[in-house]
Design a protein around this motif. Structure first.
Motif, PDB file in Angstrom:
ATOM      1  N   ASN A 157      31.130  31.865  43.507  1.00  0.00           N
ATOM      2  CA  ASN A 157      31.233  30.510  44.033  1.00  0.00           C
ATOM      3  C   ASN A 157      30.193  30.345  45.139  1.00  0.00           C
ATOM      4  N   ALA A 158      28.929  30.382  44.731  1.00  0.00           N
ATOM      5  CA  ALA A 158      27.807  30.318  45.673  1.00  0.00           C
ATOM      6  C   ALA A 158      26.575  29.859  44.912  1.00  0.00           C
ATOM      7  N   SER A 159      25.500  29.671  45.619  1.00  0.00           N
ATOM      8  CA  SER A 159      24.244  29.365  44.954  1.00  0.00           C
ATOM      9  C   SER A 159      23.817  30.577  44.132  1.00  0.00           C
ATOM     10  N   MET A 160      22.879  30.404  43.220  1.00  0.00           N
ATOM     11  CA  MET A 160      22.427  31.513  42.391  1.00  0.00           C
ATOM     12  C   MET A 160      21.954  32.678  43.246  1.00  0.00           C
ATOM     13  N   ALA A 161      21.257  32.369  44.307  1.00  0.00           N
ATOM     14  CA  ALA A 161      20.736  33.426  45.177  1.00  0.00           C
ATOM     15  C   ALA A 161      21.852  34.124  45.951  1.00  0.00           C
ATOM     16  N   GLY A 162      22.976  33.418  46.147  1.00  0.00           N
ATOM     17  CA  GLY A 162      24.069  33.999  46.925  1.00  0.00           C
ATOM     18  C   GLY A 162      25.113  34.715  46.084  1.00  0.00           C
ATOM     19  N   MET A 163      24.934  34.704  44.765  1.00  0.00           N
ATOM     20  CA  MET A 163      25.904  35.373  43.890  1.00  0.00           C
ATOM     21  C   MET A 163      25.647  36.883  43.874  1.00  0.00           C
ATOM     22  N   PHE A 164      26.714  37.664  43.886  1.00  0.00           N
ATOM     23  CA  PHE A 164      26.582  39.111  43.758  1.00  0.00           C
ATOM     24  C   PHE A 164      27.937  39.726  43.430  1.00  0.00           C
ATOM     25  N   GLU A 165      27.900  40.953  42.965  1.00  0.00           N
ATOM     26  CA  GLU A 165      29.107  41.767  42.808  1.00  0.00           C
ATOM     27  C   GLU A 165      28.829  43.137  43.407  1.00  0.00           C
ATOM     28  N   SER A 166      29.742  43.581  44.277  1.00  0.00           N
ATOM     29  CA  SER A 166      29.604  44.877  44.937  1.00  0.00           C
ATOM     30  C   SER A 166      30.761  45.785  44.573  1.00  0.00           C
ATOM     31  N   VAL A 167      30.464  47.072  44.522  1.00  0.00           N
ATOM     32  CA  VAL A 167      31.484  48.101  44.320  1.00  0.00           C
ATOM     33  C   VAL A 167      31.563  48.913  45.601  1.00  0.00           C
ATOM     34  N   TYR A 168      32.751  48.947  46.198  1.00  0.00           N
ATOM     35  CA  TYR A 168      32.964  49.687  47.440  1.00  0.00           C
ATOM     36  C   TYR A 168      33.938  50.832  47.197  1.00  0.00           C
ATOM     37  N   ASP A 169      33.664  51.964  47.826  1.00  0.00           N
ATOM     38  CA  ASP A 169      34.548  53.130  47.724  1.00  0.00           C
ATOM     39  C   ASP A 169      34.984  53.532  49.128  1.00  0.00           C
ATOM     40  N   TYR A 170      36.315  53.609  49.344  1.00  0.00           N
ATOM     41  CA  TYR A 170      36.852  54.021  50.637  1.00  0.00           C
ATOM     42  C   TYR A 170      37.469  55.402  50.506  1.00  0.00           C
ATOM     43  N   ASN A 171      37.042  56.318  51.376  1.00  0.00           N
ATOM     44  CA  ASN A 171      37.590  57.663  51.414  1.00  0.00           C
ATOM     45  C   ASN A 171      38.649  57.714  52.501  1.00  0.00           C
ATOM     46  N   SER A 172      39.929  57.781  52.113  1.00  0.00           N
ATOM     47  CA  SER A 172      41.017  57.720  53.092  1.00  0.00           C
ATOM     48  C   SER A 172      41.061  58.949  53.986  1.00  0.00           C
ATOM     49  N   GLN A 173      40.458  60.060  53.565  1.00  0.00           N
ATOM     50  CA  GLN A 173      40.437  61.259  54.398  1.00  0.00           C
ATOM     51  C   GLN A 173      39.374  61.175  55.472  1.00  0.00           C
ATOM     52  N   ILE A 207      36.896  52.680  39.032  1.00  0.00           N
ATOM     53  CA  ILE A 207      35.890  52.228  38.081  1.00  0.00           C
ATOM     54  C   ILE A 207      34.881  53.309  37.737  1.00  0.00           C
ATOM     55  N   ASP A 208      34.668  54.280  38.640  1.00  0.00           N
ATOM     56  CA  ASP A 208      33.649  55.291  38.407  1.00  0.00           C
ATOM     57  C   ASP A 208      34.211  56.628  37.906  1.00  0.00           C
ATOM     58  N   GLY A 209      35.562  56.763  37.876  1.00  0.00           N
ATOM     59  CA  GLY A 209      36.185  57.971  37.357  1.00  0.00           C
ATOM     60  C   GLY A 209      36.219  59.138  38.317  1.00  0.00           C
ATOM     61  N   ASP A 210      36.101  58.858  39.630  1.00  0.00           N
ATOM     62  CA  ASP A 210      36.110  59.954  40.610  1.00  0.00           C
ATOM     63  C   ASP A 210      37.504  60.266  41.133  1.00  0.00           C
ATOM     64  N   GLY A 211      38.538  59.582  40.640  1.00  0.00           N
ATOM     65  CA  GLY A 211      39.905  59.836  41.073  1.00  0.00           C
ATOM     66  C   GLY A 211      40.372  58.961  42.213  1.00  0.00           C
ATOM     67  N   ARG A 212      39.462  58.174  42.811  1.00  0.00           N
ATOM     68  CA  ARG A 212      39.825  57.222  43.860  1.00  0.00           C
ATOM     69  C   ARG A 212      39.579  55.810  43.360  1.00  0.00           C
ATOM     70  N   GLU A 213      40.400  54.898  43.856  1.00  0.00           N
ATOM     71  CA  GLU A 213      40.218  53.505  43.468  1.00  0.00           C
ATOM     72  C   GLU A 213      39.098  52.858  44.286  1.00  0.00           C
ATOM     73  N   GLU A 214      38.308  52.063  43.610  1.00  0.00           N
ATOM     74  CA  GLU A 214      37.256  51.299  44.267  1.00  0.00           C
ATOM     75  C   GLU A 214      37.656  49.831  44.368  1.00  0.00           C
ATOM     76  N   LEU A 215      36.966  49.124  45.226  1.00  0.00           N
ATOM     77  CA  LEU A 215      37.145  47.676  45.375  1.00  0.00           C
ATOM     78  C   LEU A 215      35.910  46.982  44.821  1.00  0.00           C
ATOM     79  N   LEU A 216      36.144  46.081  43.867  1.00  0.00           N
ATOM     80  CA  LEU A 216      35.063  45.267  43.344  1.00  0.00           C
ATOM     81  C   LEU A 216      35.192  43.871  43.933  1.00  0.00           C
TER      82      LEU A 216
END
Length: 458
Positions: free
Chosen positions: A157-173, A143-152
């Protein structure tokens, strides 16, 4: 007041050897014959007695193979270099494929933990009180164009306060997981690394434009950095602000009745509002001609992400094993048939002429020459055991009864298993993995069992 959630020839040019030849007829007079002989003396060409055609110059004929040899000697290194480049390119592609599979495998592990426990990490728990986890979404892409895949991970499915979206990047090296962004799950990602996050609430003075925060991906920090936020004041919506101040007509130079507040990162106070052209200039300096990314969200269901685990384990076996024994390798047969115990039992009965007794519907015993060598269990996802004596030609992940325990462990490692805290050997913790249990006496294997495994399912 805004309310939001913060969380890359040699040709040998045969110059040419064109041989100019001459000949004469036997009917010519002596004078002509004498002339021919004089010409022959002048020209170093050799003429055959019978046909009057020039013989090949042996010096030129002999030189030709030497020239070809030179050509071969000069092209052979080039061919070797091209072959080496091809091998290096193939190796690089294989390494990239493995790194990508490993990254997706890691995300499958994370999604398994989230799905079954509600925890993304040991410190981060998700609200799960309002429905099934499978109703939430996830996506895997660069998603960010750095050549590695991210997890979104998108939790709605939560209350308004519990809703969120996170972007995670894992470096396999490095083996590190980095949270790049966390916001309310109403985001637009652009193909230049910019992200627009709409606020969870609109408590401002306008309604045509929903307030938002703008982020841009920063490669050095491997995170999305806030560049500013936008809110509006529309005269037709509210002629006065919350403090009773009238709409500032003198600032509305384009006279469209809308002013834009552009907040600096972290800014909490209103700055002087600007008109539309100034707002569009600011926004364009970050978004420009970038296009929104179509994110391939999927429901957070086990069947959707467990395929990453299977693909990775297949590559691990391919990378670590010089050859695959085939159907005689009953451990792989179990994996390749998706842990289908009934299919494994059917194959072994046919191959080993087993007599099967059923102690109950959940456990079958395979007897050969009066000795129980296999047990099949039809509960908890299914498992089976190879025990008591070796059947010629059959191994389970290279292991068989009577093998030295140390040798057995080494063989399991080649198939992608590692020791678990519980004393078993597993391929991983998430859904779609496998576990092996060794029974040993005096350092010798007496039995080996295999079954499907997920740490988060009891």
């Amino acid at each position: 007041m805004k309310n939001k959630l913060l969380a890359k020839s040699l040709g040998i040019l045969l110059v040419a050897g064109m041989l100019f030849t001459g000949g004469c007829s036997g009917k010519e007079n002596q004078e002509a014959d004498t002339t021919v002989k004089q010409e022959e003396a002048a020209e170093p060409e050799k003429v055959t007695e019978e046909e009057g055609t020039p013989k090949e110059d042996s010096s030129q004929t002999d030189a030709q193979p030497e020239e070809e040899d030179v050509q071969e000697e000069k092209t052979e290194p080039e061919e070797e270099e091209a072959e080496q480049e091809k091998e290096e390119e193939s190796a690089q592609e294989a390494a990239e494929e493995f790194a990508k599979a490993k990254t997706r495998y890691y995300y499958a592990e994370l999604l398994s933990r989230l799905y079954f426990t509600g925890y993304i990490s040991e410190e981060e728990q998700v609200e799960t009180d309002l429905g099934n986890m499978s109703d939430n979404k996830y996506a895997v892409l660069d998603i960010d164009g750095d050549g590695r895949e991210e997890l979104l991970v998108s939790i709605s499915n939560a209350s308004m306060a519990g809703m969120f979206e996170s972007v995670y990047d894992y470096n396999s090296q490095s083996g590190e997981l980095n949270q790049q962004l966390v916001e309310f799950p109403s985001l637009t990602y652009y193909d230049n690394g910019t992200a627009k996050a709409e606020w969870s609430h609109n408590q401002g003075l306008g309604e045509s434009l929903w307030p938002f925060t703008l982020y841009r991906y920063d490669a050095q920090s491997d995170a999305y950095q806030e560049v500013g936020s936008v809110d509006t004041w529309e005269k037709s919506y509210r002629e006065q602000d919350y403090e009773g101040n009238s709409f500032p007509d003198e600032l509305d130079t384009d006279q469209d009745g809308i002013l834009y507040y552009i907040y600096q990162p972290g800014g909490q106070t209103n700055e002087t509002p600007v008109n539309k052209s100034e707002y569009e200039q600011w926004l364009g300096s970050y978004v420009g001609n970038a296009q929104p990314v179509e994110v391939p969200y999927q429901n957070m269901e086990v069947d959707n992400f467990s395929v990453y685990t299977k693909d990775y384990l297949t590559l691990v076996r391919k990378q670590n094993l010089e050859s695959v024994p085939g159907e005689d390798e009953i451990g792989l047969y179990f994996m390749e048939n998706d842990s289908d115990i009934e299919e494994v039992e059917r194959m072994l009965v046919s191959k080993c002429s087993l007599e099967v007794s059923e102690s109950d519907e959940l456990e079958h015993r395979g007897v050969r020459d009066g000795k129980e060598v296999f047990s099949f269990y039809y509960e908890d996802g299914g498992s089976f055991t190879y025990q008591n004596e070796k059947v010629e030609g059959l191994t389970m992940f290279g292991v068989y009864p009577g093998m030295e325990e140390q040798e057995a462990v080494s063989s399991l490692e080649k198939y992608g298993f590692h020791a678990d805290e519980g004393g078993s050997y597993v391929t991983g913790d998430g859904w779609g993995n496998y576990a092996v249990w060794l029974n040993c006496e005096n350092g010798v294997v007496t039995g080996i069992s295999v079954g499907s495994y997920c740490r988060y399912v009891s």
